[in-house]
Scaffold this active site. Structure first.
Site, mmCIF file in Angstrom:
data_model
loop_
_atom_site.group_PDB
_atom_site.id
_atom_site.type_symbol
_atom_site.label_atom_id
_atom_site.label_comp_id
_atom_site.label_asym_id
_atom_site.label_seq_id
_atom_site.Cartn_x
_atom_site.Cartn_y
_atom_site.Cartn_z
ATOM 1 N N GLU A 265 0.854 -1.189 0.000
ATOM 2 C CA GLU A 265 0.000 0.000 0.000
ATOM 3 C C GLU A 265 0.889 1.237 0.000
ATOM 4 O O GLU A 265 1.912 1.276 0.683
ATOM 5 C CB GLU A 265 -0.900 -0.011 1.242
ATOM 6 N N GLU B 38 -2.811 11.659 3.300
ATOM 7 C CA GLU B 38 -3.670 11.190 4.394
ATOM 8 C C GLU B 38 -3.561 12.165 5.557
ATOM 9 O O GLU B 38 -2.486 12.649 5.888
ATOM 10 C CB GLU B 38 -3.272 9.783 4.843
#
Length: 381
Positions: free
Chosen positions: A141, A146
């Site tokens: 990932e 974020e």
């Protein structure tokens, strides 16, 4: 005999060069998500957030369209992806929002460039722009963007199987290396994180700066992420959208070199993902929530009339994907059956490369090198 040995030197050097992976810096455009067709080629999750325990329902494409939670603004031609900020949510129910995933996957030797004008922020809000293998944690990932609640700095990171470490990264001095073990089994899947030192990289600061551009490179030499506020976007990203040379972009904001993490072992082709959830494991954790917000995440923000979510939206001008050396690293639809180096895909999406092709090429080169070295040894015997 020495002259004969010298004549074999180019063969030896050629074999060695093919055995040694070389990082690509030149990439050609293979896919663009922009304008009226932006949402073509994405799948809407259409399920409540059972992935991160968020107080959110990721709606279907039809609901997102009718409720105007995912649409292209005709005034700007930009894609809008947002949290429902008009409905009243009663206790024990969740608020509607959006999670979309590209149908295509992009493998080693790819770069994706996202130009955004606005990213979601606010108390209880947890947005991300990221990529993932369908077999996670196998295949890894990459979190390009974020953040949660009212933080002012973007957080980037990797999440992998055990064995991937950050060793000697080359990144901006202002970037903060929060953790170096990428394993999903370490510290509750914290990942190997880098915090951008630029306050224009997230939230209100990002919006005030007119947004910016993220560049994510998945290369044999490692993973690099660059962030450029609107005023500092280099000409390499604006003068020619058909190609990109990452060597002209300067020092990355975040860097995860292959020295401590073999790319073809830990990363397989990725789907690209936009999502916005609410509260959940990260934003709703009281220890984290109370750093920038007051009250109770679900009770004081998710419930009620939704006015808290006026700033909880993405505004995306474009997402462009590039592949190295003119090749096509797209895997059309479907899902990965395991980790490993991705293969190229032909025009109908059939995988044509992968670990087998790479291994065969290296095996042939190793055999050629062994023969050449053996011939040299015999000449000098």
């Amino acid at each position: 005999m020495r002259s004969a040995a010298r004549s074999l030197l180019p063969v030896v050097l050629a074999a060695i060069s093919l055995l040694t992976p070389v990082a690509a810096t030149n990439y050609d455009l293979v896919k663009e998500y922009a304008g009226s067709t932006f949402f073509d080629g994405w799948t809407f999750y259409d399920h409540f957030d059972n992935l991160t325990n968020g107080d959110a329902v990721f709606v279907s494409a039809s609901v997102a369209k009718s409720a105007k939670l995912a649409f292209v603004d005709p005034a700007t031609n930009h894609a809008i992806i947002k949290v429902d900020n008009t409905s009243t949510v009663p206790f024990n129910e969740k608020r509607n929002t959006v999670r979309i995933t590209t149908n295509d996957r992009y493998g080693l030797g790819s770069v994706w460039v996202a130009d955004m004008l606005h990213i979601p922020y606010g108390c209880s809000v947890w947005p991300a722009w990221w990529s993932q293998s369908p077999d996670w944690p196998v295949g890894g990932e990459i979190d390009t963007l974020e953040g949660v609640n009212l933080v002012t700095h973007n957080q980037m990171g990797l999440h992998t199987e055990s064995g991937c470490q950050v060793v000697n990264p080359v990144q901006l001095a202002s970037s903060i290396q929060t953790s170096t073990d990428c394993s999903n089994l370490t510290n509750h899947n914290q990942g190997c994180l880098v915090t951008d030192g630029n306050t224009a990289s997230y939230g209100q600061g990002f919006a005030a700066a007119g947004g910016g551009v993220w560049v994510t490179e998945l290369a044999s030499s490692g993973i690099s992420i660059w962030f450029f506020p609107r005023a500092n976007i280099p000409s390499a990203l604006t003068s020619n959208t058909k190609a990109i040379d990452t060597s002209t972009l300067g020092t990355p904001t975040g860097n995860w070199p292959s020295t401590g993490c073999s790319m073809d072992k830990f990363f397989s082709p990725h789907n690209l993902i936009f999502d916005i959830t609410l509260c959940g494991d990260f934003a709703g954790n009281p220890a984290i929530f109370n750093q920038t917000c007051t009250g109770v995440c679900y009770n004081d923000y998710v419930l009620g009339n939704g006015s808290n979510y006026a700033t909880a939206y993405f505004e995306v001008a474009s997402v462009r994907v590039y592949s190295s050396n003119g090749t096509n690293n797209i895997i059309k639809g479907g899902s990965s059956s395991g980790s490993g180096s991705p293969g190229a895909a032909n025009s109908n999406g059939t995988q044509t490369g992968g670990n087998g092709a790479v291994a065969m090429q290296r095996s042939m080169m190793a055999m050629l090198l062994a023969l050449a070295l053996g011939a040299i040894a015999r000449l000098f015997a």
